[in-house]
Design a protein around this motif. Sequence first.
Motif, short mmCIF file in Angstrom:
data_model
loop_
_atom_site.label_atom_id
_atom_site.label_comp_id
_atom_site.label_asym_id
_atom_site.label_seq_id
_atom_site.Cartn_x
_atom_site.Cartn_y
_atom_site.Cartn_z
N GLU A 170 -12.88 -11.09 8.85
CA GLU A 170 -13.08 -10.06 9.85
C GLU A 170 -12.48 -8.73 9.42
OE1 GLU A 170 -13.24 -12.04 14.05
OE2 GLU A 170 -11.74 -13.04 12.84
N SER A 171 -12.87 -7.69 10.12
CA SER A 171 -12.42 -6.35 9.81
C SER A 171 -10.90 -6.29 9.70
CB SER A 171 -12.89 -5.41 10.93
OG SER A 171 -12.60 -4.10 10.60
N GLY A 172 -10.42 -5.67 8.64
CA GLY A 172 -8.98 -5.48 8.46
C GLY A 172 -8.28 -6.65 7.79
N CYS A 173 -9.03 -7.67 7.36
CA CYS A 173 -8.36 -8.84 6.78
C CYS A 173 -7.97 -8.59 5.32
CB CYS A 173 -9.24 -10.08 6.89
SG CYS A 173 -10.65 -10.06 5.81
N GLY A 174 -8.41 -7.47 4.75
CA GLY A 174 -7.94 -7.11 3.41
C GLY A 174 -8.98 -7.25 2.32
N LYS A 175 -10.25 -7.36 2.68
CA LYS A 175 -11.30 -7.52 1.67
C LYS A 175 -11.38 -6.32 0.74
CE LYS A 175 -14.52 -7.98 4.87
NZ LYS A 175 -13.71 -7.82 6.10
N SER A 176 -11.45 -5.14 1.35
CA SER A 176 -11.59 -3.93 0.52
C SER A 176 -10.33 -3.70 -0.31
CB SER A 176 -11.85 -2.70 1.39
OG SER A 176 -13.07 -2.85 2.07
N THR A 177 -9.18 -3.99 0.27
CA THR A 177 -7.94 -3.81 -0.47
C THR A 177 -7.92 -4.72 -1.68
OG1 THR A 177 -6.87 -3.35 1.63
CG2 THR A 177 -5.43 -3.76 -0.25
N GLU A 217 -19.45 -4.52 0.84
CA GLU A 217 -20.40 -4.33 1.95
C GLU A 217 -21.62 -3.52 1.50
OE1 GLU A 217 -19.87 -5.66 5.00
OE2 GLU A 217 -17.69 -5.80 5.28
N PRO A 225 -1.83 -6.74 10.95
CA PRO A 225 -1.31 -7.15 9.65
C PRO A 225 0.10 -6.59 9.39
CG PRO A 225 -3.21 -5.70 9.40
CD PRO A 225 -3.00 -5.88 10.84
N ALA A 237 -1.45 -5.92 3.21
CA ALA A 237 -2.91 -5.96 3.30
C ALA A 237 -3.46 -7.18 2.58
CB ALA A 237 -3.50 -4.69 2.72
N VAL A 264 2.45 -2.46 5.13
CA VAL A 264 1.36 -3.36 5.51
C VAL A 264 1.17 -4.41 4.43
CG1 VAL A 264 -1.07 -3.48 6.08
CG2 VAL A 264 0.25 -1.47 6.69
N LEU A 285 0.87 -1.15 0.00
CA LEU A 285 0.00 0.00 0.00
C LEU A 285 0.91 1.21 0.00
CD1 LEU A 285 -2.61 -1.30 2.50
CD2 LEU A 285 -2.97 -0.80 0.10
N LYS A 286 0.32 2.37 0.20
CA LYS A 286 1.11 3.59 0.12
C LYS A 286 2.35 3.51 1.02
CE LYS A 286 -2.60 6.57 -1.24
NZ LYS A 286 -3.78 5.88 -0.70
N THR A 287 2.17 2.96 2.22
CA THR A 287 3.27 2.92 3.17
C THR A 287 4.25 1.80 2.85
OG1 THR A 287 2.05 1.40 4.54
CG2 THR A 287 1.78 3.73 5.01
N1 LIG Z 1 -4.15 3.27 2.74
C1 LIG Z 1 -3.69 2.38 3.63
N2 LIG Z 1 -2.49 2.53 4.22
C2 LIG Z 1 -2.04 1.66 5.13
N3 LIG Z 1 -2.73 0.58 5.54
C3 LIG Z 1 -3.92 0.37 5.00
C4 LIG Z 1 -4.48 1.25 4.03
N4 LIG Z 1 -5.71 0.77 3.69
C5 LIG Z 1 -5.90 -0.34 4.42
N5 LIG Z 1 -4.82 -0.59 5.19
C6 LIG Z 1 -4.65 -1.73 6.09
O1 LIG Z 1 -4.76 -2.90 5.32
C7 LIG Z 1 -5.48 -3.89 6.02
C8 LIG Z 1 -6.65 -4.38 5.23
O2 LIG Z 1 -7.61 -3.33 5.15
P1 LIG Z 1 -8.97 -3.50 4.37
O3 LIG Z 1 -9.65 -2.18 4.41
O4 LIG Z 1 -8.70 -4.10 3.05
O5 LIG Z 1 -9.73 -4.53 5.27
P2 LIG Z 1 -11.25 -5.04 5.18
O6 LIG Z 1 -11.19 -6.52 5.20
O7 LIG Z 1 -11.93 -4.38 4.05
O8 LIG Z 1 -11.85 -4.54 6.56
P3 LIG Z 1 -13.33 -3.99 6.92
O9 LIG Z 1 -14.18 -5.20 7.12
O10 LIG Z 1 -13.10 -3.27 8.22
O11 LIG Z 1 -13.78 -3.11 5.81
C9 LIG Z 1 -5.88 -3.28 7.36
O12 LIG Z 1 -5.01 -3.70 8.35
C10 LIG Z 1 -5.76 -1.81 7.13
O13 LIG Z 1 -5.41 -1.17 8.34
#
Ligand SMILES: Nc1ncnc2c1ncn2[C@@H]1O[C@H](COP(=O)(O)OP(=O)(O)OP(=O)(O)O)[C@@H](O)[C@H]1O
Lengths: 308, 320
Positions: free
Chosen positions: A40-47, A168, A267, A21, A19, A14-16
């Motif tokens: 679960e939240s943060g597992c990387g679905k949206s990414t 979602e 993560p 993701a 992570v 990701l940008k940083t």
């Molecule tokens: N722009 C970013 N910079 C750094 N870390 C990020 C960024 N976007 C997401 N992350 C990290 O990447 C991981 C996956 O995030 P993501 O949003 O894909 O999870 P998710 O499964 O969609 O969660 P949720 O159910 O809460 O929507 C998380 O730990 C999040 O903190």
Amino acid sequence: MGKHYKVTSGLLGLKTDAVRAVDGVSLTVSKGETLGLVGESGCGKSTLAKCVMGLESISSGRIVFQDRDVSDWPEKALRRKMQMIFQDPYSSLNPRQKIGSIIREGLDIHSIGTRAERRARVQELLGLVGLRPEHGTRYPHEFSGGQRQRVAVARTLALDPDLIVCDEPVSALDVSVQAQILRLLKTLQTRLDLTYVFISHDLSVVSHIADRVAVMYLGRIMEIGPGADIFATPRHPYTEALLSAVLTPDPTRRTERIPLSGELPSPMNPPSGCPFHPRCPKAFERCPQERPELRETAPGVQVACWLY
Amino acid sequence: MSDTLLDIRGLTTRFSSPQGIAKAVDTVSLSLMQGETLAVVGESGCGKTVLALSILGLVPDPPGRVTDGSILYQGHDLLAMDESELRRIRGNQISMVFQEPMTALNPVFRIDDQIAEPLRLHQGLDRRAALAGAVDALALVGIPNPVKVARAYPHELSGGMRQRVMIAMALACNPAILIADEPTTALDVTVQAQILDLMNELKARMNGSLMLITHDLGVVARMAQRVAVMYAGKVVELCEVGPLFAEPLHPYTRGLLASVPVLGDRSELNPIPGIVPGIFDLPEGCRFRPRCKDAFDRCTTLPPLLEAGSGRRVRCWLHQ
Ligand SMILES: Nc1ncnc2c1ncn2[C@@H]1O[C@H](COP(=O)(O)OP(=O)(O)OP(=O)(O)O)[C@@H](O)[C@H]1O
Ligand SMILES: Nc1ncnc2c1ncn2[C@@H]1O[C@H](COP(=O)(O)OP(=O)(O)OP(=O)(O)O)[C@@H](O)[C@H]1O
Ligand code: SF4
Ligand SMILES: [Mg+2]
Ligand SMILES: [Mg+2]
């Protein structure tokens, strides 16, 4: 059968770049099916969704859409074929734009049809998602959450996409409205031969809508296969624990919950070996040492676990 | 199980706005028994949170005000008490876990100071004893390493941890009644399951009563002995949990159940059409009428909460 959308991505920066993701994910989506993505939240679905859409660059691996690498697609053509619906129907619509113009925007950008044809198409789309023609002249704030999500659906349909990534899409809605939108998505899929990637943290919703399901944990896929299979006989210990925590609206069916020890690790600093091993009730010596890859354990079912 | 701990009668809470004055909670009568879990269920805007805030005297005034009714707790009417009397009960005998943990926790104070405050206020503990009590409360809710977490600030904790802290804070003074407003809605399923189990365990240990506010019928089925279904500010069905799910009587309850996807069940959903009306544009007669597929001519007058046998109550003309 038909076209395959092959998705293969690797370690994602990701940008940083700090992570992981999404990590070493491989999966395919076939035309006309719904792939559910749970975890679960943060597992990387949206990414993962953003990677598929080409909204997030991947640091290794490949994403192939209709036999062509996503990065080789002209941006405009890709946007026509792949669309996305987001969770928040409030922030995803421009409050200063009328509904009709929101839905028409894609047609305008891609200069499709004459003005009259575009106007007719907007009317058709409003009808398709269960809104009335006069709704086109109103503004988003005049609509309820469910109606706004219908607008978002109409907007994605304007360009006749092949694939819609739904992140979602019903999570912010009341159950009665959630059911209305789920039904709408199903009807549209059959009618328009759409392919969905459907993301939700709600396993009951996913089991209702998805043909195949991928279970994610800390950026990796733990198990993937036909929904009927996975929900009836989960194989991965994480899937098992996740399903055992789901509450059903039936007081006579109180399932025994498989307790998970500890908290979800960050993560930033994923555990060695199998990412689930510190919390896994079935972990053994091999699990912290080596990372299990996805392996076919039954027709169409793949599991990343040393038990298999 | 049959002692009434909290007796709410005809509770009405109004809000004023440029559109006029409207009732968010309309003549609600409910009782909470010793040792029971009563679930209050309904969709967004049905008045669940306003009901909870009304019990504790926390309705923001203006624009809101409890205008009618009584809430008897140990023979005293909470609505007749002044703020100092209420403060002695709130957080001490009746406490609340709020829908938004981040708004209820003060971001600039450490966790233990926040839990210690009600202990000092209600139990007269000195600072040291209260801080020790805070650590005990954190341990009670299953927080690993409570000494360390006690010194943390809210933003340093995960959502599940914060919710545990909220519960620890609410339970610190051994309240007789816990009102939990959507305590697990923002949490992942695995964390939700842990928190709900924890609440059950603590409730049993303290022999307290729980009023659980939720929109999630799965949570209701898991936790409640009795259920009040609310729609547009009114209780529309009141029933024990078994019969409610086995044979829902009110068309709204039936519609809710037909709208919820069930794990592993792919049969078609039958959603209720339309949406919950806002309090400023309630329909005439039965408030569910515009969405009800069973509505008939009678429904243009508001049905009372009718007896439906064995303690069941239903606000629907079909069950007269
Ligand atoms: N722009 C970013 N910079 C750094 N870390 C990020 C960024 N976007 C997401 N992350 C990290 O990447 C991981 C996956 O995030 P993501 O949003 O894909 O999870 P998710 O499964 O969609 O969660 P949720 O159910 O809460 O929507 C998380 O730990 C999040 O903190
Ligand atoms: N401060 C306020 N001013 C005006 N109206 C309010 C206020 N607070 C609540 N209301 C109205 O009262 C009604 C009931 O709101 P309440 O928050 O109790 O709903 P709820 O059942 O808790 O919903 P949710 O499930 O979304 O939490 C709603 O129509 C709401 O708009
Ligand atoms: S009273 Fe009439 S409108 Fe109301 S729920 Fe019953 S049948 Fe439906
Ligand atoms: Mg997400
Ligand atoms: Mg509320």
